[in-house]
Design a protein around this motif. Structure first.
Motif, PDB file in Angstrom:
ATOM      1  N   LEU A 159       8.191   6.559  -5.576  1.00  0.00           N
ATOM      2  CA  LEU A 159       7.085   6.106  -4.752  1.00  0.00           C
ATOM      3  C   LEU A 159       7.579   5.836  -3.339  1.00  0.00           C
ATOM      4  O   LEU A 159       8.727   5.413  -3.140  1.00  0.00           O
ATOM      5  CB  LEU A 159       6.468   4.823  -5.313  1.00  0.00           C
ATOM      6  N   THR A 160       6.715   6.070  -2.372  1.00  0.00           N
ATOM      7  CA  THR A 160       7.053   5.748  -0.985  1.00  0.00           C
ATOM      8  C   THR A 160       5.910   5.010  -0.314  1.00  0.00           C
ATOM      9  O   THR A 160       4.738   5.221  -0.607  1.00  0.00           O
ATOM     10  CB  THR A 160       7.362   7.011  -0.148  1.00  0.00           C
ATOM     11  N   GLY A 161       6.295   4.114   0.609  1.00  0.00           N
ATOM     12  CA  GLY A 161       5.417   3.613   1.648  1.00  0.00           C
ATOM     13  C   GLY A 161       5.840   4.329   2.915  1.00  0.00           C
ATOM     14  O   GLY A 161       6.389   5.433   2.863  1.00  0.00           O
ATOM     15  N   GLU A 162       5.638   3.721   4.061  1.00  0.00           N
ATOM     16  CA  GLU A 162       6.073   4.358   5.302  1.00  0.00           C
ATOM     17  C   GLU A 162       7.544   4.115   5.601  1.00  0.00           C
ATOM     18  O   GLU A 162       8.149   4.825   6.392  1.00  0.00           O
ATOM     19  CB  GLU A 162       5.218   3.871   6.483  1.00  0.00           C
ATOM     20  N   LEU A 213      -1.814   7.437  -8.234  1.00  0.00           N
ATOM     21  CA  LEU A 213      -1.315   6.370  -7.380  1.00  0.00           C
ATOM     22  C   LEU A 213      -2.525   5.748  -6.685  1.00  0.00           C
ATOM     23  O   LEU A 213      -3.048   6.295  -5.715  1.00  0.00           O
ATOM     24  CB  LEU A 213      -0.316   6.908  -6.364  1.00  0.00           C
ATOM     25  N   GLU A 214      -2.987   4.620  -7.205  1.00  0.00           N
ATOM     26  CA  GLU A 214      -4.193   3.979  -6.707  1.00  0.00           C
ATOM     27  C   GLU A 214      -3.843   2.804  -5.803  1.00  0.00           C
ATOM     28  O   GLU A 214      -2.899   2.052  -6.069  1.00  0.00           O
ATOM     29  CB  GLU A 214      -5.073   3.502  -7.868  1.00  0.00           C
ATOM     30  N   VAL A 215      -4.620   2.647  -4.731  1.00  0.00           N
ATOM     31  CA  VAL A 215      -4.443   1.557  -3.778  1.00  0.00           C
ATOM     32  C   VAL A 215      -5.710   0.719  -3.773  1.00  0.00           C
ATOM     33  O   VAL A 215      -6.824   1.250  -3.703  1.00  0.00           O
ATOM     34  CB  VAL A 215      -4.154   2.090  -2.359  1.00  0.00           C
ATOM     35  N   GLU A 216      -5.548  -0.579  -3.838  1.00  0.00           N
ATOM     36  CA  GLU A 216      -6.695  -1.487  -3.893  1.00  0.00           C
ATOM     37  C   GLU A 216      -7.563  -1.349  -2.643  1.00  0.00           C
ATOM     38  O   GLU A 216      -7.043  -1.137  -1.542  1.00  0.00           O
ATOM     39  CB  GLU A 216      -6.219  -2.936  -3.999  1.00  0.00           C
ATOM     40  N   SER A 264       0.855  -1.186   0.000  1.00  0.00           N
ATOM     41  CA  SER A 264       0.000   0.000   0.000  1.00  0.00           C
ATOM     42  C   SER A 264       0.895   1.242   0.000  1.00  0.00           C
ATOM     43  O   SER A 264       1.428   1.633   1.030  1.00  0.00           O
ATOM     44  CB  SER A 264      -0.906  -0.005   1.226  1.00  0.00           C
ATOM     45  N   MET A 265       1.064   1.862  -1.175  1.00  0.00           N
ATOM     46  CA  MET A 265       1.911   3.044  -1.304  1.00  0.00           C
ATOM     47  C   MET A 265       1.178   4.278  -0.790  1.00  0.00           C
ATOM     48  O   MET A 265      -0.056   4.332  -0.774  1.00  0.00           O
ATOM     49  CB  MET A 265       2.315   3.256  -2.761  1.00  0.00           C
ATOM     50  N   LEU A 306      -7.349   6.722  -3.820  1.00  0.00           N
ATOM     51  CA  LEU A 306      -6.347   7.522  -4.522  1.00  0.00           C
ATOM     52  C   LEU A 306      -5.426   8.155  -3.483  1.00  0.00           C
ATOM     53  O   LEU A 306      -5.814   9.078  -2.778  1.00  0.00           O
ATOM     54  CB  LEU A 306      -7.014   8.587  -5.386  1.00  0.00           C
ATOM     55  N   ALA A 307      -4.206   7.627  -3.385  1.00  0.00           N
ATOM     56  CA  ALA A 307      -3.269   8.097  -2.368  1.00  0.00           C
ATOM     57  C   ALA A 307      -2.578   9.387  -2.778  1.00  0.00           C
ATOM     58  O   ALA A 307      -2.271  10.227  -1.937  1.00  0.00           O
ATOM     59  CB  ALA A 307      -2.227   7.017  -2.084  1.00  0.00           C
TER      60      ALA A 307
END
Length: 514
Positions: free
Chosen positions: A225-228, A491-494, A206-207, A476-477
């Motif tokens: 792109l980043t995650g945490e 940047l879409e997250v399921e 999950s970005m 939409l992140a």
């Protein structure tokens, strides 16, 4: 003799009964009548929602009772309506008045009402069982599914996200760690058919943030792109080609990534907003031979790239406290040699901070500011801080918290501030905003299931909606609009599914044609 036999028989019955398994204790819960904001069928809704929630809450571990005097737990519910959108909120306490939790579920239409009650009952069940030591082990820590959305089938997932296998990313060591006649209205724009939509392979995480860099001849477009915990570098060609990554320490949390060329040396810097110990400690990187090299560390500001009036992209900085609240003025970040200096404070409208504003020029040449209210409303201010317009609908919507929940700072653990979505302005004065909907959550956890991009145009009196992207069944992140290429990069997250699968991400590019 008969009396003795009778005594033995009674003793045997008592012993047999004593070794039988005891019925598991249940938590007794009472649901009070709901408070209802709408005037339509108010009295009927008060009792209907009460009855629906009681029946859905009743389970092997929880017994819904008919009287508050018999209850160990009490639930107070509220039903709010905003146009077609509604929210069901619930407060759960012990009968002695001890606070347990607040939960809520949001729906987009009345068709979502019954599924929302079911989902609310699931959230309440988790909260009630967690507070009971004898039943806490029956609570799953996995995210709750949303019943408002239909379960996504495998075929639908393949259409939305390409299931191309991606290589595992290994942590990379850092080497040195007025009137309508005032301006002609633009023609309506539409998303072209599906063949002009590009979707990357599914990214198995999950970005949270995205930045678009340079277009490299014969190589592709740079995508960060980043995650945490990770900063990743890709090139967008026929697919999304992974190049390199940087792993961050466990006590660090990434809030966002931005790019800019502040010293105009034709080499863009990568700005990563980082929290450490709950407070900003941002970092800056350069790309050298397809590897990240850190050039600045522990910058005590959160950072955001903004192209005011659609012009040059600059980096702006502001201090935030550990509760996720802005502290101090918004400053411009400049690079002088190897030093980064925050200076030149901006004079901004009320409620504006580094994350929630942009500016555009009206047809009369006046600078106007667009600001997103913490509640999601859009507002337009003049340069002298006069409020000119406020939207009726809410926009934005973020799942990312502006705090570090695992920090030792107690104030940070109480953070309830969410990272605002970007407001992007084109050179022609069009304003692009995110709209995430289908909200569910418990405590400080949020999940969205639908999203779109909306474009506005200032007609002299108000921001007038000119175009809206077809709704996507994803959160939409982050996004970027490439004005020259006429492309939306999303940047879409399921969404969370009933199967509780891990949420993957994808970069989606939609070509906009006039």
């Amino acid at each position: 003799m008969i009396a003795r036999r009778y005594l033995y028989c009674m003793l045997l019955v008592w012993l047999i009964a004593g070794v039988q398994p005891c019925e598991a204790a249940k938590v007794k819960a009472y649901v009070n009548k709901f408070s209802v904001s709408t005037t339509d069928n108010r009295d009927e809704l008060k009792t209907t929602l009460q009855t629906l929630l009681m029946s859905r809450l009743n389970s092997d571990e929880i017994q819904a009772v008919d009287s508050p005097t018999d209850a160990e737990i009490q639930v107070w519910g509220s039903y709010f309506v905003f146009g077609t959108v509604f929210s069901i909120d619930a407060l759960v306490k012990t009968s002695a008045g001890g606070f347990i939790d607040r939960v809520y579920v949001q729906g987009d239409s009345q068709n979502d009402l019954l599924p929302s009650v079911v989902l609310l009952a699931k959230h309440l069940r988790r909260s009630i069982l967690k507070g009971n030591p004898a039943l806490a082990t029956k609570v799953s820590d996995a995210p709750l599914p949303t019943s408002v959305e239909k379960v996504v089938t495998d075929v639908q997932k393949k259409e939305a996200f390409s299931r191309v296998k991606t290589e595992k990313i290994k942590p990379v060591q850092v080497k040195n760690a007025g009137s309508k006649a005032e301006m002609p209205e633009p023609k309506d724009e539409q998303i072209s058919p599906a063949e002009k939509t590009w979707t990357s392979q599914r990214l198995p995480e999950s970005m949270t943030s995205m930045a678009i860099g340079r277009v490299l001849p014969d190589k592709g477009t740079e995508v960060f792109l980043t995650g945490e915990r990770y900063l990743r570098y890709y090139l967008r060609t026929k697919n999304l080609q992974f190049i390199t990554a940087v792993a961050f320490n466990p006590d660090e949390k990434i809030l966002g990534v931005d790019v800019a060329d502040l010293d105009h040396d034709q080499s863009q810097e990568v700005y990563v907003t980082v929290l450490k110990g709950g407070v900003p400690a941002s970092q800056v990187y350069l790309l050298e031979n397809n590897q990240f090299r850190k050039i600045a560390d522990n910058i005590p500001y959160v950072l955001r790239s903004i192209a005011l009036e659609g012009k040059e992209r600059k980096i702006y900085a502001q201090k935030f406290d550990s509760s996720g609240q802005p502290s101090g003025e918004v400053l411009q970040l400049n690079k002088r040699g190897t030093d980064f200096i925050a200076e030149k404070p901006l004079q901004l409208p009320p409620l504006a901070n580094v994350y929630n504003f942009n500016s555009f020029t009206s047809a009369k040449g006046k600078q106007l500011y667009v600001v997103s209210h913490p509640s999601g409303y859009l507002m337009v201010y003049s340069a002298d801080n006069k409020l000119l317009w406020k939207s009726r609908d809410k926009f934005g919507g973020s799942e990312a918290l502006l705090c570090q929940s695992d920090t030792k700072e107690s104030s940070a653990s109480l953070c309830s501030a969410y990272l605002p979505q970007r407001l992007q302005v084109s050179k022609s004065g069009e304003v692009y905003v995110v709209r995430n909907t289908g909200l569910t959550g418990s405590g400080m956890t949020r999940h969205y299931t639908k999203s779109s991009i909306v474009k506005f145009f200032w007609n002299g009196f108000a921001l007038q909606e000119r175009w809206r992207q077809e709704q996507s069944n994803s959160y939409l992140a982050d996004f970027s609009f490439d004005e020259q290429a006429k492309e939306l990069l999303l940047l879409e997250v399921e969404p969370i599914t009933a199967a509780l699968e891990d949420r993957g991400s994808a970069v989606v590019v939609k070509k906009i044609s006039k």
